[in-house]
Write a protein that holds these residues in place. Structure first.
Motif, PDB file in Angstrom:
ATOM      1  N   GLY A   1      -1.465  16.379  48.926  1.00 41.09           N
ATOM      2  CA  GLY A   1      -0.520  16.175  48.181  1.00 41.09           C
ATOM      3  C   GLY A   1      -0.493  17.202  47.069  1.00 41.09           C
ATOM      4  O   GLY A   1      -0.873  18.414  46.864  1.00 41.09           O
TER       5      GLY A   1
ATOM      6  N   ALA B   1       2.628  20.959  38.014  1.00 36.63           N
ATOM      7  CA  ALA B   1       3.759  21.780  38.869  1.00 36.63           C
ATOM      8  C   ALA B   1       4.930  20.681  39.201  1.00 36.63           C
ATOM      9  O   ALA B   1       4.620  19.374  39.070  1.00 36.63           O
ATOM     10  N   ALA B   2       6.110  21.213  39.606  1.00 40.81           N
ATOM     11  CA  ALA B   2       7.220  20.363  39.947  1.00 40.81           C
ATOM     12  C   ALA B   2       6.779  19.563  41.021  1.00 40.81           C
ATOM     13  O   ALA B   2       6.149  20.090  41.922  1.00 40.81           O
TER      14      ALA B   2
ATOM     15  N   PRO C   1       7.784  18.388  44.485  1.00 44.84           N
ATOM     16  CA  PRO C   1       8.580  19.277  45.570  1.00 44.84           C
ATOM     17  C   PRO C   1       9.633  18.393  46.015  1.00 44.84           C
ATOM     18  O   PRO C   1       9.400  16.938  46.107  1.00 44.84           O
ATOM     19  N   VAL C   2      10.798  18.792  46.409  1.00 43.16           N
ATOM     20  CA  VAL C   2      12.003  18.247  46.737  1.00 43.16           C
ATOM     21  C   VAL C   2      11.715  18.277  48.498  1.00 43.16           C
ATOM     22  O   VAL C   2      11.503  19.411  48.862  1.00 43.16           O
ATOM     23  N   ARG C   3      12.011  17.205  49.263  1.00 44.57           N
ATOM     24  CA  ARG C   3      11.878  17.154  50.827  1.00 44.57           C
ATOM     25  C   ARG C   3      13.053  16.564  51.363  1.00 44.57           C
ATOM     26  O   ARG C   3      13.967  16.094  50.628  1.00 44.57           O
ATOM     27  N   GLY C   4      13.287  16.567  52.573  1.00 47.24           N
ATOM     28  CA  GLY C   4      14.338  16.166  53.308  1.00 47.24           C
ATOM     29  C   GLY C   4      15.158  17.244  53.719  1.00 47.24           C
ATOM     30  O   GLY C   4      15.110  18.408  53.724  1.00 47.24           O
ATOM     31  N   ASN C   5      16.596  16.647  53.822  1.00 47.09           N
ATOM     32  CA  ASN C   5      17.550  17.572  54.356  1.00 47.09           C
ATOM     33  C   ASN C   5      17.947  18.565  53.210  1.00 47.09           C
ATOM     34  O   ASN C   5      18.009  18.234  52.111  1.00 47.09           O
ATOM     35  N   HIS C   6      18.317  19.639  53.515  1.00 49.35           N
ATOM     36  CA  HIS C   6      18.341  20.860  52.456  1.00 49.35           C
ATOM     37  C   HIS C   6      19.423  21.848  53.011  1.00 49.35           C
ATOM     38  O   HIS C   6      19.549  22.506  54.086  1.00 49.35           O
ATOM     39  N   LYS C   7      20.253  22.129  52.368  1.00 50.02           N
ATOM     40  CA  LYS C   7      21.178  23.101  52.482  1.00 50.02           C
ATOM     41  C   LYS C   7      20.864  24.526  52.234  1.00 50.02           C
ATOM     42  O   LYS C   7      19.920  24.778  51.594  1.00 50.02           O
ATOM     43  N   PRO C   8      21.411  25.230  53.005  1.00 46.63           N
ATOM     44  CA  PRO C   8      20.749  26.786  52.996  1.00 46.63           C
ATOM     45  C   PRO C   8      21.024  27.347  51.709  1.00 46.63           C
ATOM     46  O   PRO C   8      22.072  27.342  51.015  1.00 46.63           O
ATOM     47  N   LEU C   9      20.121  28.319  51.285  1.00 43.66           N
ATOM     48  CA  LEU C   9      20.039  29.311  49.893  1.00 43.66           C
ATOM     49  C   LEU C   9      20.778  30.492  50.281  1.00 43.66           C
ATOM     50  O   LEU C   9      21.328  31.081  49.370  1.00 43.66           O
ATOM     51  N   GLU C  10      20.766  30.846  51.357  1.00 40.91           N
ATOM     52  CA  GLU C  10      21.666  32.019  51.817  1.00 40.91           C
ATOM     53  C   GLU C  10      22.533  31.655  52.930  1.00 40.91           C
ATOM     54  O   GLU C  10      22.364  30.619  53.571  1.00 40.91           O
TER      55      GLU C  10
ATOM     56  N   LEU D   1      24.377  31.783  56.223  1.00 42.29           N
ATOM     57  CA  LEU D   1      23.903  31.813  57.697  1.00 42.29           C
ATOM     58  C   LEU D   1      24.901  32.725  58.416  1.00 42.29           C
ATOM     59  O   LEU D   1      26.166  32.825  58.336  1.00 42.29           O
ATOM     60  N   GLY D   2      24.374  33.558  59.172  1.00 44.35           N
ATOM     61  CA  GLY D   2      25.153  34.801  59.909  1.00 44.35           C
ATOM     62  C   GLY D   2      25.670  34.156  61.192  1.00 44.35           C
ATOM     63  O   GLY D   2      25.563  33.270  61.570  1.00 44.35           O
TER      64      GLY D   2
END
Lengths: 239, 239, 239, 239
Positions: B186, B224-225, B227-236, B238-239
């Motif tokens: 961890g 260090a920060a 970490p955030v985990r779990g469901n995650h929206k795209p940062l880019e 999606l094609g």
């Protein structure tokens, strides 16, 4: 007080107008400025055109951590100076190799591999992800940060598997890269950090500066005794 | 200021006269005394007989590095407390596990292996060799040091290959042992250090104390920060 | 002949029409079909609904490498069976954990960490990069391969730093992931491989099948002697 | 069929009677004899006095695993041949470096460190302990084996922390040594194995021969694609 020397080949700045516009006093000054804003660091610079490339034995003996930026003049670095830097790393001096320094003589000598990689200069986005949030080099960083524009470096990066992998970069064009790698060699601690193309203002990015300062603190000499080697009398009586 | 909690099961001292003779106030007191002589550390102790074994959520939340000594009462440590310590390690608390703590619930849970080994109680000589002189845990140590008498621990020690191997011990009776091992789990940093049998005055040995203090500094949280985990929206997009 | 057992919780296939459409005989059958096309492997399957989840002591004793796929029913796996699998790994059985198996009891027990991560189910593109081209698990692979559609898994993945990092994935939405990780625990060799969402035809992908077959060969028992532990007489006379 | 070339500087045998008595046909013949007793290996030898040291491009191109024994004539190995061997390792040839080969040009180049160590020639006992019983190099070995007489090599051995540490040696005189170390460099797999002083019959020891044969099998090329490096067009459209 950790004594830092920032070394730059300082060549692009003289011959490429677009580099001089971004780094008018040289890449080393931008890197050094970032470090001078930190507590507990004493910062000097050295460049290729200086006598002995600014890396006399005296300068190296007074350096706890050396930062290395080079690109187009790797071959002009004198082999004797490379040996001198190598010996100091073996004896405990920290070394931070930035970006195109992957192809420097000193880094290739320390790694033992070709250090080759994929690259592309297209001003694209790099997203640097922390993959080791227990590492002090990740202190005070968010879980990722972005740099745009940056040059792309892509795998396979021909390095030994790092002792610790701190960052992995995502690139817009579809590649990944092991962007933050630590190594110990001899008594020295080495940190390779990818970002920093000479035509982009990467070394003004506050989080890039944070990483480099964290790297300096991590790479400072450990303080362990210098090992004794060679012929050795038995510590126990032999049967 | 690094906040250290020294935990001891504190059982041998109550039932074995020969342990009480060596550690009249408990093993934890000898370990804590060594740390209190250091700059920059704030030291408390906790023991098994206390409510919640002295490891309330509040105590753990106020602990940067936890030191663990246990042996005959591993099974009496409450599973809920083990989970609590584990969560704190995941969130960045350092953990130093000493000697027979190799069989503690928390160490086995963190390692995922049996943590079994060879052992022999014969008052023999242990010679601890530094095999990583670039490591801060080796600071201010000579290249080896001796402890006599000590209990023997021998390979194969059933642990994951350590992230870093700092010490290897030589034993008079013919065995070797990976005596100083670091791990990250961890966001927490873990250091296992072998010496410390309860009937021997190991924790008064100045170099053993040096190692433990170095370990505390190394294991302090990285900053260090989380970490955030779990469901995650795209940062880019999606094609 | 390497004896492989492919284990699947086999639950989605019964209750989710879209999974049954992709894997009409279960995920385990698709994985097993891929392996049965290989030379030198003897393949059987086992599933959660069978007595003892199909993992009797006899089955495990006859298994060189166990492959694990689970997702929605991790909590239904009996703790005793988990212990049994764990003991076999300690004794040398290989284990390949696929995709959502990151949250299985056996993987979490072996890793000692939360094994949590970011995820997103958006049918996006994953590009799996080889970052260790000296590794036998990369045999007969190109330098990268693509899977679309796939679920995204993103860093920070809360695992111990892998002994070897073989693959890193790039995701369309902007994330990276350590997708192929090896570990040794006890005498067992463990390979975690990321791809394989239940509604996508990932396990029919020829290169995914190549990786799993390579993983099986790599994870087969080493043949070293089982270590002896516990009290141990000296091999040399004590002074 | 794995193609093995056993290289020996073949110098001691010509000038030291006591070496010739132990290895009348050269150290390389004893090592090769051990390998020729194995299935699936095709073995040849090469020595320093041959043209191009017996290591022409053709020989190396036809070699899967190269074994290296050298001691007193390291400096006579031509730099060009060292570069040639290095390139082949980068491209996937396995390399096994034995004993005093720790100071060979090729090993130092691959490691990037001084590769120095303690040593003593006193005919003492070495006990080689398996510390990684999940490793294929430990196949068919007991948990330790003894060699007497042997030369002592002691820590600190100035090498990068090995990717995998397979053996640790105990010496009668009180030292320890990391005796079996694996590395990957480029696409090549490297195994350093300590035993083998030229005046002792170490290479007739059945377990030493077992280790070398296991090492050959482990070091054989992985079969992964050769990475493409240099300028690289984007795989995704850039925003």
């Amino acid at each position: 007080m950790i004594k830092v020397t920032v070394w730059n080949e300082f060549r692009h700045e003289h011959i490429h107008e677009e580099v001089r516009e971004v780094y008018p006093d040289g890449l080393h000054r931008a890197i050094a400025d970032g470090l001078e804003a930190e507590d507990g660091l004493s910062v000097r610079t050295a460049t290729l055109p200086e006598p002995e490339h600014g890396l006399t034995q005296e300068v190296l003996d007074g350096t706890d951590v050396l930062i290395w930026w080079g690109h187009m003049a790797h071959h002009e670095v004198d082999d004797e100076i490379v040996e001198r830097v190598h010996r100091r790393v073996m004896d405990g001096m920290g070394l931070i190799v930035l970006h195109s320094g992957h192809f420097s003589k000193i880094f290739k000598k320390l790694m033992g591999t070709s250090c080759d990689l994929k690259w592309r200069e297209a001003g694209e986005k790099e997203r640097v992800w922390v993959v080791d949030p227990a590492h002090p080099i990740a202190a005070d960083l968010p879980e990722y940060f972005e740099i745009k524009p940056e040059e792309m470096y892509g795998e396979h990066f021909d390095i030994p598997a790092p002792d610790e992998l701190v960052f992995v970069s995502w690139f817009e064009g579809g590649e990944v890269f092991r962007s933050g790698c630590t190594y110990k060699r001899g008594q020295g601690r080495i940190f390779y950090f990818r970002p920093g193309h000479e035509t982009y203002p990467t070394y003004y990015h506050p989080l890039v500066r944070r990483v480099i300062a964290n790297g300096v603190r991590w790479a400072a000499p450990s303080g362990a005794a210098k090992p004794v080697r060679g012929n050795h009398k038995p510590l126990e009586s032999l049967g």
